[in-house]
Structures are given as C-alpha cells and as structure tokens.
Design a protein around this motif. Structure first.
Motif, short mmCIF file in Angstrom:
data_model
loop_
_atom_site.label_atom_id
_atom_site.label_comp_id
_atom_site.label_asym_id
_atom_site.label_seq_id
_atom_site.Cartn_x
_atom_site.Cartn_y
_atom_site.Cartn_z
N UNK A 296 38.36 31.88 28.57
CA UNK A 296 39.60 32.44 28.06
C UNK A 296 40.00 33.54 29.03
N UNK A 297 41.15 33.38 29.67
CA UNK A 297 41.55 34.31 30.70
C UNK A 297 40.76 34.14 31.98
N UNK A 298 40.17 32.96 32.18
CA UNK A 298 39.33 32.76 33.35
C UNK A 298 40.16 32.79 34.62
N UNK A 299 39.56 33.30 35.67
CA UNK A 299 40.17 33.23 36.98
C UNK A 299 39.53 32.14 37.82
N UNK A 300 38.64 31.35 37.22
CA UNK A 300 37.95 30.29 37.93
C UNK A 300 38.94 29.20 38.30
N UNK A 301 39.23 29.09 39.58
CA UNK A 301 40.26 28.14 40.01
C UNK A 301 39.83 26.69 39.80
N UNK A 302 38.51 26.44 39.62
CA UNK A 302 38.04 25.06 39.46
C UNK A 302 38.10 24.61 38.01
N UNK A 303 38.40 25.52 37.09
CA UNK A 303 38.38 25.18 35.67
C UNK A 303 39.70 24.54 35.25
N UNK A 304 39.62 23.33 34.69
CA UNK A 304 40.82 22.66 34.17
C UNK A 304 41.18 23.35 32.86
N UNK A 305 42.31 24.03 32.85
CA UNK A 305 42.64 24.80 31.66
C UNK A 305 43.65 24.10 30.77
N UNK A 306 44.51 23.25 31.36
CA UNK A 306 45.60 22.70 30.54
C UNK A 306 46.01 21.32 31.07
N UNK A 307 46.38 20.43 30.14
CA UNK A 307 46.87 19.10 30.50
C UNK A 307 48.26 18.91 29.92
#
Length: 354
Positions: A296-307
């Motif tokens: 939640x609020x991640x800055x991890x660019x590899x994390x798929x957050x939304x489709x």
C-alpha cells in the motif's frame, strides 16, 4: 486504540496551544509555522472528538430509554439508538485518518514519471492514456502541471513523460499511483480482435529541496549531446541536451526538452534530487519500508498494482482488492474512489500495526 490516540491528540492540542502563546516560540518563525500547521490539524481532531463524546452521551441516554415500560417511547428510543450508532460509526471512521501523523512530504509538489513497459506500441499508447488520465485528475482538483520531459512513441503513444504537479497535497494524493499499471484490451493495431496485455510504469516522487540532501559535484558525471526529436530553433542544432549520472547510486537522468543547456541541467538536477530523496526515504524510513511490504503506497516499480480491463469495463487495484466497474470514468480522471480507498487502507494498517 482509537480512544487512546484521541486522548493523546487532545492532550497534544493543549500543549501546542500553550506553545503558540509563548513568546519564545514566536521568535523562531520556522518552528512557529510548524506549530501553526499542527494546531490547524489538531483542531479538526478536537472538534471530531467533541462530536464523538456528544453522540456517545446521547446514545447512552437512548439505550436507557429503550428499556422504558412505555412501548411507544421504547420504540422511538430504539430507533434513535440505531441512528446514533450509525452516526457514531461514521464519526469513528472519519477520525481514523485525522489521528495518523501526516507525512510532511505529503504537502509537497509531486514529480510523476510515466513510462511504457512491456507491449510495444500498445504499451506506449496506454502510457499516453495514463498521462491524459492524470492530467484530467489534476485539472479537476485545480492543480497545475509543469512538463519536465517527453519522449514520443509510435502511433501517438508515449515512451516516457515526466511532469511536476503543483497543488496542495499533490504528493500525498498521487503517491499511491507508483507501480506497474497493466491494461487488457484490443489494441488499435490488432486486426483479429484479440485482447492483448500491456503495461506501463508510474513513479511518483516528492519534490526534493536542497536541504533534504547534499549532492557533491564530484559524485556527478555530466554529458551534453544534441537533442533529438521535435523542438524549437535551438533544439537539434546545438548540444543543449544534458545527461547527469549520479555515480554512487548509478541513477541517470537525461533532459532535452528545454531550449538551453542550463535549463536542461536545472531540470535534470530537479529530477535527480527527487529520485535520490525517494531512494533515501525508502531505505531509511521504517514506515515507508512497512508500507512497501504491504504494497500500500509501495514505490516498488516491479509491483503490479492495478489492472485496467477494457472489455469488462473493470479497474482492479490489487493492493486492496478493490474493483470498480466504470473504466470510462476512471480513465477520464475520476481517481478519488481509488485514492480514498488506498488512503483508508493505509490508515487501517497503520492503526492495527501499533
């Protein structure tokens, strides 16, 4: 836990009020301004706390009357108790975000970077759609966009777009957008009508001030080169483009959209400072580290957050399992249902983590 935090906030409000009345603090303008902002935030907490106490007293009275021998009075009291219980629950929900200390970075301008990911030309088209989505969202809030960098893709798409967002709470509102955004739809280039999956990455960084971190000249490698792509008179004819490499971190920033080498260097340094601040905060700040673990609020660019699923008109945020079935409104910049839900999830997680 909620009541404990409320009591602490009310006690702190009293302390802040006393400090504001102390001439000693008035001699320090920076500290006095900080206390003024804190007093403003805590005033909302105190007001909500008073309303909470009032509703709790009225609810206790209604429950007592509900046990009366008079059937009509008891029925009215039960109805009133039900209404007050709903009001109490709503007040408690509204109090939660007020009781979480606000990140001072939230009030800063945001630097947003949107890049096409996997998917070729369709990814670039989707990146352009995201830029339009954010632009419309920003316009709805009365904020301003300051372009910082742009690289065109094919068919009207965008390889990379970098822009600053100027507005009250810009970073605090947009920071939830960092991560990989995935799209599922039939591309304009698809003759067979097949659904393709593409992606774009979004990075939202707080604008860094020079006092946040010190960048040594010896740590920088600066290269100049001739700009490519469309531009003004000086673009494409002089070595005005700038590439800055921060050697210790390996971060590289290129800037070529401005007319002069100096302007490009200033813009590149602004982006570099923001990226270095973001990295520093991610490494040192335990709160952000915990936020990254929960995505939640991640800055991890590899994390798929939304489709974004166009055939089903569906937008799903995977961090909190929220699905909206109106992709048109979302792509037109109506992001507040997502922003509010993510902010509330963060508050709930932080409260439960104490």
């Amino acid at each position: 836990m909620l009541r404990e935090r409320l009591a602490e906030a009310i006690a702190r409000a009293d302390d802040v009020e006393r400090m504001l009345a102390d001439p000693e603090f008035a001699r320090d303008p920076k500290r006095f301004a900080e206390l003024g902002r804190e007093h403003h935030r805590l005033a909302a907490v105190v007001d909500a706390g008073r309303r909470l106490e009032r509703v709790e007293r009225e609810l206790a009275d209604a429950r007592e009357l509900a046990a009366a021998d008079d059937p009509e009075m008891a029925a009215e009291a039960r109805a009133e108790a039900t209404r007050l219980e709903e009001e109490l629950a709503a007040l408690e929900q509204a109090l939660k975000p007020l009781l979480i200390p606000r990140d001072p970075l939230d009030d800063r301008p945001a630097i947003v970077e949107v890049r096409a990911g996997t998917g070729g030309d369709e990814a670039a088209l989707f990146a352009a759609d995201l830029v339009r989505m954010y632009t419309r969202f920003i316009e709805r809030r009365g904020w301003k966009v300051e372009p910082m960098g742009w690289s065109d893709g094919a068919l009207g798409g965008v390889k990379e777009a970098v822009f600053k967002v100027l507005g009250d709470g810009a970073y605090g509102t947009l920071k939830w957008e960092s991560g990989v955004h995935r799209v599922q739809r039939v591309p304009a280039t698809e003759a067979q009508g097949r659904i393709h999956t593409s992606a774009a990455t979004v990075a939202v960084l707080p604008e860094a001030e020079e006092i946040d971190l010190r960048i040594e000249d010896k740590d920088l490698r600066i290269d100049v080169f001739r700009s490519s792509g469309p531009g003004g008179q000086s673009v494409n004819t002089t070595d005005s483009a700038v590439r800055i490499t921060h050697v210790p971190s390996g971060i590289v920033v290129s800037q070529q959209d401005q007319k002069s080498q100096l302007q490009n260097k200033l813009k590149a340094m602004e982006v570099l400072r923001a990226r270095l601040l973001d990295r520093m905060l991610a490494e040192r700040d335990a709160e952000r580290a915990r936020m990254r673990r929960t995505q939640v609020g991640t800055g991890d660019r590899s994390a798929k957050i939304r489709t974004y699923n166009f055939p089903q008109s569906r937008v799903t945020d995977h961090r909190i399992g929220l699905t909206l079935h109106d992709i048109g409104r979302v792509m037109d910049g109506d992001l507040m249902p997502l922003v509010d839900a993510l902010a509330l999830a963060d508050v709930e997680e932080r409260l439960s983590g104490d």
